[in-house]
Enzyme design. Structure first.
Site, PDB file in Angstrom:
ATOM      1  N   ARG A  72       0.835  -1.198   0.000  1.00 52.85           N
ATOM      2  CA  ARG A  72       0.000   0.000   0.000  1.00 52.85           C
ATOM      3  C   ARG A  72       0.868   1.247   0.000  1.00 52.85           C
ATOM      4  O   ARG A  72       2.082   1.192   0.205  1.00 52.85           O
ATOM      5  CB  ARG A  72      -0.915   0.005   1.234  1.00 52.85           C
ATOM      6  N   GLY A  74       1.879   4.966   1.790  1.00 55.39           N
ATOM      7  CA  GLY A  74       2.032   5.395   3.168  1.00 55.39           C
ATOM      8  C   GLY A  74       3.228   4.756   3.857  1.00 55.39           C
ATOM      9  O   GLY A  74       3.974   3.972   3.269  1.00 55.39           O
ATOM     10  N   GLY A 152      -7.176   0.531   1.983  1.00 51.32           N
ATOM     11  CA  GLY A 152      -8.232   1.457   2.352  1.00 51.32           C
ATOM     12  C   GLY A 152      -7.922   2.254   3.593  1.00 51.32           C
ATOM     13  O   GLY A 152      -6.921   2.964   3.644  1.00 51.32           O
ATOM     14  N   CYS A 170       2.869   6.623  10.802  1.00 52.73           N
ATOM     15  CA  CYS A 170       2.832   7.166   9.438  1.00 52.73           C
ATOM     16  C   CYS A 170       4.087   7.966   9.105  1.00 52.73           C
ATOM     17  O   CYS A 170       4.077   8.846   8.226  1.00 52.73           O
ATOM     18  CB  CYS A 170       1.578   8.004   9.236  1.00 52.73           C
TER      19      CYS A 170
END
Length: 206
Positions: A72, A74, A152, A170
């Site tokens: 993903r 990030g 998501g 993050c």
């Protein structure tokens, strides 16, 4: 999207992150222009996940919690029981939306859902996700492949937040996190899924 092709909802319960990730990859690889979009609702056992271009140094110390290098977008985040995870498997070409629009759609779905519980939250242009008084309550990350997305969002509902202390959430040193339970809202995670899914469906099918 053809009018007879409604978005499919799946409640997966508590599932291992790697297993669900592999299933998302398989679904996306096998889908075609007629495949209905799907939304998966899930919780994961404790796991750290690192985004495609993430840096391992954001894990501040060794822990017993497994680290999965995901595909993903990030950086580094944590998933655990009591956190709502919603995966969106959608055909962006059919929706007529780009990656940034999809991220904004996910953020707005969280913001509008939290508002129903009396929680004021905001997105930040340079740091995708949703924040309450500068504390992160929801994380987002997507993978775009062949014009379709998967992965998501995750929303902290009523969980053990301690594992976040061992990472730069993050990729931001010192970033604090929060959850609905700490903001005075005590609900089941499945209950939280209801407004979130409603907001997503409204955005997807409009």
């Amino acid at each position: 999207m053809p009018p007879n092709q409604a978005t499919v909802l799946r409640d997966l319960g508590l599932r291992d992150y790697r297993d669900v990730w592999r299933e998302m990859q398989h679904f996306t690889a096998e889908r075609n222009s007629d495949t209905a979009d799907e939304i998966w609702i899930v919780e994961h056992p404790p796991v750290y996940t690192l985004g495609l271009n993430g840096k391992r140094e954001h894990l501040l110390k060794p822990t017993a919690i497994p680290l999965v290098e995901s595909d993903r977008g990030g950086q580094l985040t944590y998933h655990g029981p009591g956190q709502l995870v919603v995966y969106l498997l959608a055909d962006l070409r059919r929706l007529g939306k780009g990656p940034r629009q999809m991220v904004t759609m996910l953020e707005n779905a969280v913001i509008d859902s939290l508002r129903q519980y009396g929680i004021a939250s905001q997105a930040q242009a340079k740091a995708p996700g949703v924040y309450v008084d500068h504390r992160k309550i929801a994380s987002l990350g997507l993978r775009i492949k062949n014009g379709c997305c998967y992965h998501g969002l995750s929303i902290n509902n009523d969980m053990d937040l301690a594992p976040f202390q061992d990472i730069n959430p993050c990729g931001y040193p010192g970033l604090q996190v929060t959850q609905l339970a700490d903001l005075g809202v005590k609900i089941l995670t499945r209950e939280l899924a209801v407004p979130v899914i409603h907001q997503l469906l409204k955005a997807i099918e409009s």
